[in-house]
Design an enzyme around this catalytic site. Structure first.
Site, short mmCIF file in Angstrom:
data_model
loop_
_atom_site.label_atom_id
_atom_site.label_comp_id
_atom_site.label_asym_id
_atom_site.label_seq_id
_atom_site.Cartn_x
_atom_site.Cartn_y
_atom_site.Cartn_z
N ASP A 186 0.86 -1.17 0.00
CA ASP A 186 0.00 0.00 0.00
C ASP A 186 0.91 1.24 0.00
OD1 ASP A 186 -2.31 1.65 0.38
OD2 ASP A 186 -1.86 1.70 2.53
N ASP A 188 -0.30 5.08 0.88
CA ASP A 188 -0.59 6.07 1.92
C ASP A 188 -0.50 5.45 3.31
OD1 ASP A 188 -1.98 8.68 0.49
OD2 ASP A 188 -2.24 6.83 -0.65
N GLY A 275 -5.16 3.02 -3.22
CA GLY A 275 -6.45 3.66 -3.41
C GLY A 275 -6.27 5.15 -3.66
#
Length: 408
Positions: A186, A188, A275
C-alpha cells in the site's frame, strides 16, 4: 572405520568452551582434536558482548582420557573454561512444526522475552536456536522453534504480543523465506507518511472534512469507493500543479528506501497498489525503481481537477486483483508474495498473499493479518525475512551508501 560409518550410534564427546573471544580459539581446539581421528558431528558458536561460547560435538576417540586432557590444556592456555560431556548418538533432528518467531521491541524487555518463551513452552514446543537480527533502532530477535504447528503458535503469540507491547511475527520455516519474492505495498500511511488525498484537500480548504472520511474508510466503517468518490468531489477546481507540490512534500516511511534497495539486490520484485492517485504513485514507482504500480487516476481538464476519477476505482477487491496480476507477470507463486498495508481496503490483498503484514495498521487489520509490525521503520520487515542489520549495512557500505552509526 568409525561407528558412524558402520551404522551404529557412535559414542560422542560434547566439548563446550566459554570465555573471552579472541582470534584462534576455534583453530586451536580443532588443532588439538585433529590428531585424535575424531569426526565432527555438529558445531555451534556465538559471540555475545565479546564472550564466546563454542560447542563441538565429535565422535569419541579410543583414548578419551588423553584427548580430554589435551582439550583441557588447550582451554587453559586460551584462558577459557571447558566442559566435556560423554554420551551416545548424534544430535536428534528437530521435531516437526518448525517456525521462525521474530520479536521486535523498542525497547525489548526481559519480561517480554520471558513471556514469549513461556508461551512456547506451554505449547510443548522447543526453542532450538536464537539469533539477534538487529539492536537498533529496534531490537529484533529471531527464534527457531520446533514441535508445534505454525498456526497454533501464531495464535498464542499474537495475544502475548499485545500483552507485552511488542511485535511478534510467526512464519513457517520453509524455503520461501529465502526465495525470490514479490513485495506488494500500500502507499498512503505505509510506503509514505500521511495521506495524499488529505494533502490535496489542503489546497481546496477541506482537509479536516476529507481526513474524517478517510479515517472512517480505513477502519472499514464505510464503503471505500463511496468514500473516495465523495472526497475526490471536494477537490473540484484544485489546480493540477498542486499534484507537483504534494509530491515534493511527500515523506517516505523511515527505512522505505533501505528495504527496497536491499531486497532488489536479492532479486525481489516490487509493486505498489494504492487507493490513491496514479499521478503520485507512478512518480514514486519511478523514483524507487518499483516494477509495478496500480492506482486511481484523477481526471484533469484545462489544468484543474474535475472532482472525478477516470475508470474503475482501485478498491479492496481491486487491490487483491492487482496483486494476483503482478504475481503472474513476475512469475511468482501466490505463496511467495508478501503484502504490506494498514487499512481495511488492504485486507483482501493481505489475505491473497503468502504473508500479509499489517504495518502500523488499524485494529481490524492487525487482527486479520498474518502478522503486524507497529514500529515506525519499514525496513524492520527485513528482519522477518532473516536479513540482519549487519548484513544490510555491509551491503550498503560496499555500494557506497552511508548508514547512521548505532548508539554506543
Amino acid at each position: 572405520m568409525t561407528d558412524v560409518h558402520a551404522g551404529r550410534k557412535p559414542e560422542t564427546l560434547l566439548i563446550t568452551l566459554t570465555g573471552k573471544d579472541r582470534p584462534g580459539v576455534t583453530s586451536s581446539v580443532f588443532g588439538t582434536l585433529s590428531g585424535a581421528g575424531v569426526e565432527v558431528l555438529d558445531i555451534e558458536q556465538i559471540v555475545l558482548r565479546g564472550r564466546l561460547i563454542l560447542g563441538v560435538l565429535v565422535t569419541a576417540p579410543h583414548q578419551v582420557r588423553r584427548v580430554t586432557e589435551a582439550v583441557e590444556e588447550t582451554a587453559s592456555a586460551l584462558g577459557m573454561s571447558v566442559d566435556i560431556e560423554r554420551g551416545v548418538g548424534d544430535n536428534k533432528a528437530r521435531r516437526g512444526g518448525r517456525s521462525h518467531v521474530t520479536i521486535l521491541g523498542s525497547p525489548l524487555r526481559a519480561a517480554a522475552m520471558g513471556a514469549v518463551a513461556g508461551r512456547i513452552a506451554d505449547l510443548g514446543a522447543n526453542i532450538d536456536r536464537i539469533e539477534r537480527m538487529a539492536r537498533y533502532p529496534v531490537t529484533a530477535i529471531d527464534l527457531h522453534v520446533s514441535g508445534v504447528e505454525t498456526a497454533a503458535l501464531r495464535t498464542a503469540l499474537a495475544a502475548e504480543a499485545v500483552r507485552q507491547g511488542v511485535d511478534i511475527a510467526v512464519q513457517p520455516a520453509t524455503l520461501l523465506r529465502r526465495g525470490s519474492r514479490l513485495i506488494v505495498m500500500d502507499v498512503d500511511s505505509t510506503l509514505i507518511q500521511g495521506e495524499v488525498i488529505e494533502m490535496l484537500a489542503a489546497h481546496a480548504g477541506c482537509e479536516a472534512e476529507v481526513a474524517a472520511v478517510t479515517e472512517s474508510a480505513m477502519r472499514g466503517e464505510i464503503d471505500f469507493e463511496e468514500s473516495l468518490r465523495s472526497r475526490v468531489a471536494l477537490l473540484e477546481g484544485v489546480p493540477a500543479s498542486a499534484l507537483d507540490e504534494v509530491y515534493d512534500a511527500i515523506l517516505l516511511a523511515p527505512g522505505a528506501r533501505t528495504m527496497v534497495r536491499t531486497l532488489r539486490r536479492l532479486g525481489y520484485h516490487f509493486a505498489i497498489v494504492s487507493g490513491g492517485f496514479s499521478q503520485i504513485t507512478d512518480r514514486l514507482a519511478a523514483d524507487l525503481e518499483i516494477d509495478y504500480a496500480r492506482a486511481n487516476e484523477l481526471e484533469i481538464v484545462d489544468g484543474r481537477l474535475t472532482g472525478r476519477i477516470v475508470g474503475p476505482v482501485v478498491d479492496r477487491a481491486g487491490k487483491a486483483a492487482a496483486l494476483r496480476e503482478f504475481a503472474a507477470a513476475a512469475g511468482v507463486a501466490g505463496a511467495a508474495v508478501i503484502a504490506i498495508g494498514d487499512g481495511a481496503n488492504d485486507l483482501d490483498m493481505l489475505n491473497a498473499a503468502g504473508l500479509g503484514i499489517a504495518y502500523n495498521a488499524k485494529p481490524l487489520v492487525r487482527d486479520a493479518a498474518d502478522t503486524a509490525v507497529n514500529v515506525p521503520y519499514l525496513d524492520a520487515i527485513l528482519y522477518l525475512l532473516g536479513i540482519s542489520r549487519e548484513e544490510i549495512e555491509a551491503a550498503d557500505a560496499e555500494a557506497g551508501f552511508v548508514t547512521p552509526s548505532p548508539p554506543v
